[in-house]
Design a protein around this motif. Structure first.
Motif, PDB file in Angstrom:
ATOM      1  N   GLU A   1       0.989  -1.104   0.084  1.00  0.00           N
ATOM      2  CA  GLU A   1      -0.076  -0.056   0.013  1.00  0.00           C
ATOM      3  C   GLU A   1       0.767   1.159   0.015  1.00  0.00           C
ATOM      4  N   GLY A   2       0.253   2.256  -0.227  1.00  0.00           N
ATOM      5  CA  GLY A   2       1.039   3.447   0.006  1.00  0.00           C
ATOM      6  C   GLY A   2       0.965   4.027   1.147  1.00  0.00           C
ATOM      7  N   PRO A   3       1.902   5.091   1.436  1.00  0.00           N
ATOM      8  CA  PRO A   3       1.977   5.671   2.912  1.00  0.00           C
ATOM      9  C   PRO A   3       0.738   6.362   3.139  1.00  0.00           C
ATOM     10  N   VAL A   4       0.369   6.348   4.375  1.00  0.00           N
ATOM     11  CA  VAL A   4      -0.649   7.054   4.887  1.00  0.00           C
ATOM     12  C   VAL A   4      -0.591   8.057   5.899  1.00  0.00           C
TER      13      VAL A   4
ATOM     14  N   ASN B   1     -15.304   7.146  -3.793  1.00  0.00           N
ATOM     15  CA  ASN B   1     -14.251   8.028  -3.386  1.00  0.00           C
ATOM     16  C   ASN B   1     -12.772   7.333  -4.216  1.00  0.00           C
ATOM     17  N   ALA B   2     -12.644   7.830  -5.465  1.00  0.00           N
ATOM     18  CA  ALA B   2     -11.362   7.314  -6.032  1.00  0.00           C
ATOM     19  C   ALA B   2     -10.130   7.784  -5.631  1.00  0.00           C
ATOM     20  N   GLY B   3     -10.000   9.032  -5.387  1.00  0.00           N
ATOM     21  CA  GLY B   3      -8.874   9.760  -4.799  1.00  0.00           C
ATOM     22  C   GLY B   3      -7.867   9.664  -5.936  1.00  0.00           C
ATOM     23  N   VAL B   4      -6.562   9.045  -5.882  1.00  0.00           N
ATOM     24  CA  VAL B   4      -5.254   9.021  -6.548  1.00  0.00           C
ATOM     25  C   VAL B   4      -5.430   7.266  -7.299  1.00  0.00           C
ATOM     26  N   THR B   5      -5.433   7.220  -8.634  1.00  0.00           N
ATOM     27  CA  THR B   5      -5.655   6.154  -9.027  1.00  0.00           C
ATOM     28  C   THR B   5      -4.504   5.883 -10.184  1.00  0.00           C
ATOM     29  N   GLN B   6      -3.648   4.815 -10.033  1.00  0.00           N
ATOM     30  CA  GLN B   6      -2.504   4.474 -10.680  1.00  0.00           C
ATOM     31  C   GLN B   6      -2.611   3.202 -11.649  1.00  0.00           C
ATOM     32  N   THR B   7      -2.114   3.299 -12.888  1.00  0.00           N
ATOM     33  CA  THR B   7      -2.358   2.012 -13.736  1.00  0.00           C
ATOM     34  C   THR B   7      -0.951   1.927 -14.496  1.00  0.00           C
ATOM     35  N   PRO B   8      -0.597   0.714 -14.641  1.00  0.00           N
ATOM     36  CA  PRO B   8      -0.931  -0.574 -14.072  1.00  0.00           C
ATOM     37  C   PRO B   8      -0.243  -0.718 -12.883  1.00  0.00           C
ATOM     38  N   LYS B   9      -1.112  -1.899 -12.246  1.00  0.00           N
ATOM     39  CA  LYS B   9      -0.499  -2.293 -10.865  1.00  0.00           C
ATOM     40  C   LYS B   9       1.040  -2.914 -10.982  1.00  0.00           C
ATOM     41  N   PHE B  10       0.868  -3.876 -11.961  1.00  0.00           N
ATOM     42  CA  PHE B  10       2.044  -4.437 -12.031  1.00  0.00           C
ATOM     43  C   PHE B  10       2.588  -4.497 -13.580  1.00  0.00           C
ATOM     44  N   ARG B  11       3.749  -4.388 -13.874  1.00  0.00           N
ATOM     45  CA  ARG B  11       4.382  -4.758 -15.260  1.00  0.00           C
ATOM     46  C   ARG B  11       5.729  -5.092 -15.234  1.00  0.00           C
ATOM     47  N   ILE B  12       5.922  -5.941 -16.237  1.00  0.00           N
ATOM     48  CA  ILE B  12       7.355  -6.253 -16.506  1.00  0.00           C
ATOM     49  C   ILE B  12       7.827  -6.025 -17.828  1.00  0.00           C
ATOM     50  N   LEU B  13       9.195  -5.142 -17.718  1.00  0.00           N
ATOM     51  CA  LEU B  13       9.544  -4.589 -19.141  1.00  0.00           C
ATOM     52  C   LEU B  13      10.888  -5.117 -19.260  1.00  0.00           C
ATOM     53  N   LYS B  14      11.142  -5.472 -20.560  1.00  0.00           N
ATOM     54  CA  LYS B  14      12.594  -5.841 -20.894  1.00  0.00           C
ATOM     55  C   LYS B  14      13.274  -4.570 -20.805  1.00  0.00           C
ATOM     56  N   ILE B  15      14.618  -4.566 -20.879  1.00  0.00           N
ATOM     57  CA  ILE B  15      15.711  -3.622 -20.984  1.00  0.00           C
ATOM     58  C   ILE B  15      15.441  -2.852 -22.390  1.00  0.00           C
TER      59      ILE B  15
ATOM     60  N   TYR C   1       2.869  14.484  -7.625  1.00  0.00           N
ATOM     61  CA  TYR C   1       4.210  14.127  -7.441  1.00  0.00           C
ATOM     62  C   TYR C   1       4.375  12.493  -7.905  1.00  0.00           C
ATOM     63  N   TRP C   2       5.484  12.176  -8.294  1.00  0.00           N
ATOM     64  CA  TRP C   2       5.931  10.839  -8.760  1.00  0.00           C
ATOM     65  C   TRP C   2       6.976  10.402  -7.724  1.00  0.00           C
ATOM     66  N   TYR C   3       6.705   9.507  -7.042  1.00  0.00           N
ATOM     67  CA  TYR C   3       8.150   8.692  -6.078  1.00  0.00           C
ATOM     68  C   TYR C   3       8.259   7.433  -6.433  1.00  0.00           C
ATOM     69  N   ARG C   4       9.558   6.931  -6.221  1.00  0.00           N
ATOM     70  CA  ARG C   4       9.973   5.605  -6.353  1.00  0.00           C
ATOM     71  C   ARG C   4      10.324   5.206  -5.099  1.00  0.00           C
TER      72      ARG C   4
ATOM     73  N   ASN D   1      -0.278  20.419   4.258  1.00  0.00           N
ATOM     74  CA  ASN D   1      -1.567  19.862   3.483  1.00  0.00           C
ATOM     75  C   ASN D   1      -1.248  18.468   3.326  1.00  0.00           C
ATOM     76  N   THR D   2      -2.342  17.568   3.420  1.00  0.00           N
ATOM     77  CA  THR D   2      -2.356  16.223   3.253  1.00  0.00           C
ATOM     78  C   THR D   2      -1.931  15.805   2.000  1.00  0.00           C
ATOM     79  N   ILE D   3      -1.035  15.024   1.772  1.00  0.00           N
ATOM     80  CA  ILE D   3      -0.759  14.403   0.539  1.00  0.00           C
ATOM     81  C   ILE D   3      -1.296  13.116   0.483  1.00  0.00           C
ATOM     82  N   TYR D   4      -1.920  12.593  -0.531  1.00  0.00           N
ATOM     83  CA  TYR D   4      -2.713  11.278  -0.881  1.00  0.00           C
ATOM     84  C   TYR D   4      -2.073  10.785  -1.805  1.00  0.00           C
ATOM     85  N   PHE D   5      -1.646   9.417  -1.470  1.00  0.00           N
ATOM     86  CA  PHE D   5      -0.969   8.304  -2.220  1.00  0.00           C
ATOM     87  C   PHE D   5      -1.893   7.604  -3.013  1.00  0.00           C
TER      88      PHE D   5
END
Lengths: 113, 114
Positions: free
Chosen positions: A41-44, B1-15, B33-36, B101-105
């Motif tokens: 999950e993401g941070p909360v 209440n969708a909030g922040v939606t990311q796709t895809p959930k999982f992915r495998i890529l070749k170099i 924002y984008w974080y890793r 401010n609250t950041i939603y992930f």
């Protein structure tokens, strides 16, 4: 060099024990936040502190912002297995535009029943 | 209440392949924002945006690109994927500056480059 240093990196304790996690920096922060993250999950967000010396309580969790706004601590009283997770501190440096939130590397807490 | 939606959930890529991680938020937030996050570690800021049409580099922008044509969407593009980009990617948003401010992930996107 890590802007925010968290310690300890790992902590494994028994249910009922108390613990403190630290977040330290040489920089001054306009605000500092604590997050909890569970696997998959993401941070909360748990809390935001903005005033030097500020203390906030959230049930059994007590958060403190250092007087100089360079450090913070999270104290958990009578830890429970449900407190298990990755605890992250994050801050906005005072001498910046205020748009970037920088994270520490986290403290992985395990509370054993 | 969708909030922040990311796709895809999982992915495998070749170099050397490229892909886009999609992110959308329905809270009318200005900041995105984008974080890793590498295993057992904190989050590193890749790129952020303070509003439509505005993007800025974070701590680790190399190998990535972003765009912000609308308030809602903030896609992250990986060009010429490398094994070092194997990570979990989190998109996030906030109404205004993260200070106070609250950041939603989002729930994260697991990317493996082989």
């Amino acid at each position: 060099t890590q802007l925010l240093e968290q310690s300890p990196q790992f902590l494994s304790i028994q249910e009922g024990e108390n613990l403190t996690v630290y977040c330290n920096s040489s920089s001054v922060f306009s605000s500092l936040q604590w997050y909890r993250q569970e696997p998959g999950e993401g941070p909360v967000l748990l809390v935001t502190v903005v005033t030097g010396g500020e203390v906030k309580k959230l049930k059994r969790l007590t958060f403190q912002f250092g007087d100089a706004r360079k450090d913070s601590s999270l104290h958990i009283t009578a830890a429970q297995p449900g407190d298990t997770g990755l605890y992250l501190c994050a801050g906005v440096e005072a001498e910046t535009s205020g748009s970037r939130l920088t994270f520490g590397e986290g403290t992985q807490l395990t509370v054993n029943p | 209440n969708a909030g922040v939606t990311q796709t895809p959930k999982f992915r495998i890529l070749k170099i050397g392949q490229s892909m886009t991680l999609q992110c959308t938020q329905d809270m009318n937030h200005n900041y995105m924002y984008w974080y890793r996050q590498d295993p057992g570690m904190g989050l590193k800021l890749i790129y952020y945006s303070v509003g439509a049409g505005i993007t800025d580099k974070g701590e680790v922008p190399n190998g990535y690109n972003v765009s912000r044509s609308t308030t809602e969407d903030f896609p992250l593009r990986l060009e010429l994927a490398a094994p070092s980009q194997t990570s979990v990617y989190f998109c996030a948003s906030s109404y205004s500056t993260p200070s106070g401010n609250t950041i939603y992930f989002g729930e994260g996107s697991w990317l493996t480059v082989v």
